[in-house]
Design a protein around this motif. Sequence first.
Motif, PDB file in Angstrom:
ATOM      1  N   VAL A 153       8.139 -49.759  -5.351  1.00 46.17           N
ATOM      2  CA  VAL A 153       8.676 -50.312  -4.172  1.00 46.17           C
ATOM      3  C   VAL A 153       7.575 -50.398  -3.039  1.00 46.17           C
ATOM      4  O   VAL A 153       7.153 -49.273  -2.364  1.00 46.17           O
TER       5      VAL A 153
ATOM      6  N   ILE B  34      15.661 -55.477  -2.286  1.00 47.13           N
ATOM      7  CA  ILE B  34      16.257 -54.339  -2.514  1.00 47.13           C
ATOM      8  C   ILE B  34      16.915 -53.725  -1.208  1.00 47.13           C
ATOM      9  O   ILE B  34      17.508 -52.622  -0.876  1.00 47.13           O
TER      10      ILE B  34
ATOM     11  N   ASN C  49      11.987 -54.707   0.922  1.00 48.87           N
ATOM     12  CA  ASN C  49      13.187 -54.245   1.756  1.00 48.87           C
ATOM     13  C   ASN C  49      13.447 -55.293   2.788  1.00 48.87           C
ATOM     14  O   ASN C  49      14.701 -55.374   3.404  1.00 48.87           O
TER      15      ASN C  49
ATOM     16  N   ILE D 194      22.041 -45.532  -3.864  1.00 51.94           N
ATOM     17  CA  ILE D 194      21.100 -44.590  -3.112  1.00 51.94           C
ATOM     18  C   ILE D 194      21.979 -43.527  -2.878  1.00 51.94           C
ATOM     19  O   ILE D 194      22.287 -43.407  -1.704  1.00 51.94           O
TER      20      ILE D 194
ATOM     21  N   ARG E  75      13.232 -47.137  -8.840  1.00 49.87           N
ATOM     22  CA  ARG E  75      12.799 -47.687  -7.560  1.00 49.87           C
ATOM     23  C   ARG E  75      11.691 -46.731  -7.033  1.00 49.87           C
ATOM     24  O   ARG E  75      12.247 -45.844  -6.294  1.00 49.87           O
ATOM     25  N   ILE E  76      10.332 -46.629  -7.134  1.00 50.40           N
ATOM     26  CA  ILE E  76       9.586 -45.743  -6.625  1.00 50.40           C
ATOM     27  C   ILE E  76       8.554 -46.198  -5.648  1.00 50.40           C
ATOM     28  O   ILE E  76       7.854 -47.335  -6.289  1.00 50.40           O
ATOM     29  N   GLY E  77       8.729 -45.522  -4.508  1.00 46.83           N
ATOM     30  CA  GLY E  77       7.744 -46.007  -3.489  1.00 46.83           C
ATOM     31  C   GLY E  77       6.690 -44.911  -3.217  1.00 46.83           C
ATOM     32  O   GLY E  77       5.453 -45.128  -3.517  1.00 46.83           O
ATOM     33  N   THR E  78       7.053 -43.844  -2.387  1.00 45.53           N
ATOM     34  CA  THR E  78       6.190 -42.821  -1.941  1.00 45.53           C
ATOM     35  C   THR E  78       5.287 -42.490  -3.142  1.00 45.53           C
ATOM     36  O   THR E  78       4.113 -41.989  -2.901  1.00 45.53           O
TER      37      THR E  78
ATOM     38  N   MET F 243      14.835 -42.786  -7.140  1.00 45.57           N
ATOM     39  CA  MET F 243      13.559 -42.778  -6.178  1.00 45.57           C
ATOM     40  C   MET F 243      12.652 -41.503  -6.518  1.00 45.57           C
ATOM     41  O   MET F 243      12.832 -41.086  -7.387  1.00 45.57           O
ATOM     42  N   SER F 244      11.521 -41.672  -5.566  1.00 49.02           N
ATOM     43  CA  SER F 244      10.715 -40.618  -5.908  1.00 49.02           C
ATOM     44  C   SER F 244      11.112 -39.172  -6.205  1.00 49.02           C
ATOM     45  O   SER F 244      10.774 -38.406  -6.792  1.00 49.02           O
TER      46      SER F 244
ATOM     47  N   ARG G 124       5.032 -43.179   3.566  1.00 46.89           N
ATOM     48  CA  ARG G 124       4.810 -44.249   4.478  1.00 46.89           C
ATOM     49  C   ARG G 124       4.723 -43.580   5.948  1.00 46.89           C
ATOM     50  O   ARG G 124       5.205 -42.733   6.402  1.00 46.89           O
TER      51      ARG G 124
ATOM     52  N   LYS H 171       7.508 -51.774   0.499  1.00 46.63           N
ATOM     53  CA  LYS H 171       7.661 -51.994   1.709  1.00 46.63           C
ATOM     54  C   LYS H 171       6.600 -51.219   2.762  1.00 46.63           C
ATOM     55  O   LYS H 171       6.322 -50.143   2.033  1.00 46.63           O
TER      56      LYS H 171
ATOM     57  N   MET I 189      23.586 -50.905  -8.534  1.00 45.42           N
ATOM     58  CA  MET I 189      22.483 -50.045  -7.686  1.00 45.42           C
ATOM     59  C   MET I 189      23.173 -49.133  -6.837  1.00 45.42           C
ATOM     60  O   MET I 189      24.233 -49.400  -6.380  1.00 45.42           O
TER      61      MET I 189
HETATM   62  C1  LIG Z   1      12.268 -47.169   0.082  1.00 46.77           C
HETATM   63  C2  LIG Z   1      13.348 -47.406  -0.996  1.00 46.77           C
HETATM   64  C3  LIG Z   1      12.861 -47.004  -2.180  1.00 46.77           C
HETATM   65  C4  LIG Z   1      11.753 -45.878  -2.450  1.00 46.77           C
HETATM   66  O1  LIG Z   1      11.903 -44.520  -1.932  1.00 46.77           O
HETATM   67  P1  LIG Z   1      10.665 -43.655  -2.285  1.00 46.77           P
HETATM   68  O2  LIG Z   1      11.348 -42.152  -1.843  1.00 46.77           O
HETATM   69  O3  LIG Z   1       9.603 -44.000  -1.358  1.00 46.77           O
HETATM   70  O4  LIG Z   1      10.269 -43.707  -3.422  1.00 46.77           O
HETATM   71  C5  LIG Z   1      13.855 -47.065  -3.361  1.00 46.77           C
HETATM   72  N1  LIG Z   1      15.001 -47.709  -3.051  1.00 46.77           N
HETATM   73  C6  LIG Z   1      15.307 -48.355  -1.823  1.00 46.77           C
HETATM   74  C7  LIG Z   1      16.557 -49.183  -1.678  1.00 46.77           C
HETATM   75  C8  LIG Z   1      14.317 -48.036  -0.838  1.00 46.77           C
HETATM   76  O5  LIG Z   1      14.820 -48.388   0.505  1.00 46.77           O
END
Ligand SMILES: *Cc1c(COP(=O)(O)O)cnc(C)c1O
Length: 231
Positions: free
Chosen positions: A36, A81, A59, A165, A221-224, A205-206, A230, A38, A163
Amino acid sequence: MRKADIIENLNRVRERIVTCCRSCGRAPEEVTLLAVSKTRPAEDLRAVWEAGQRDFGENYLQEALDKQADLADLPILWHFIGPLQSNKTRAVAEHFHWIHSVERLKIAQRLSAQRPAEMPPLNICLQVNVDGEESKSGAAPAEVGALAAAVAQLPNLRLRGLMAIPAPRENAAAQREPFAQMQSLLLQLQRQLPDQPLDTLSMGMSGDMEAAIECGATMVRIGTDIFGARG
Ligand SMILES: *Cc1c(COP(=O)(O)O)cnc(C)c1O
């Protein structure tokens, strides 16, 4: 963050996926890692691409389109996403391989109508508001069956799954509750629509990746944990 640190993070996430799959009796290949990206600059995406990452989640539409232009030389699989307004569906239909955040029929109808004929069908997941939070996007669990049946009729989409969250929770046991609910929702859909390619649970997620994998996630879905916090 330095490129080397990002790659080290990426490898650590990959190892966590393998370890978690082993401990819950799943094959690691069943779980696709979505990076992820963004708010991250295109050069960071390029670095993880060079380390073998192929699927990226974005995003914000304009930001994503800008990065796609910068990275046009790479055959990235782009996943949208984030929340999507109906006046912005065309760019998603024209520029993405997947969208995970479809929550109403009108959006799906527009995406199908606007998907260019020369492109393969757009892969879609229906977003579920699994905790019934007022402020969150997603269809109510009770509405998902009817929404899926209608979406399955649309010619230029491939209905791949669900999906979610979930709201943050204190511990792994509590994290598994909404994910287990998602797993049973997908099972229900598979029985209801046996002709659809319903093979995807986009969740984790993370902070809750392992709990999601234990409950059948096929895309995390992994960002951090890849790119750092961020700003
Ligand atoms: C930002 C985001 C993520 C990633 O989240 P992290 O906690 O940074 O891993 C995953 N899914 C969606 C829909 C997001 O907006």
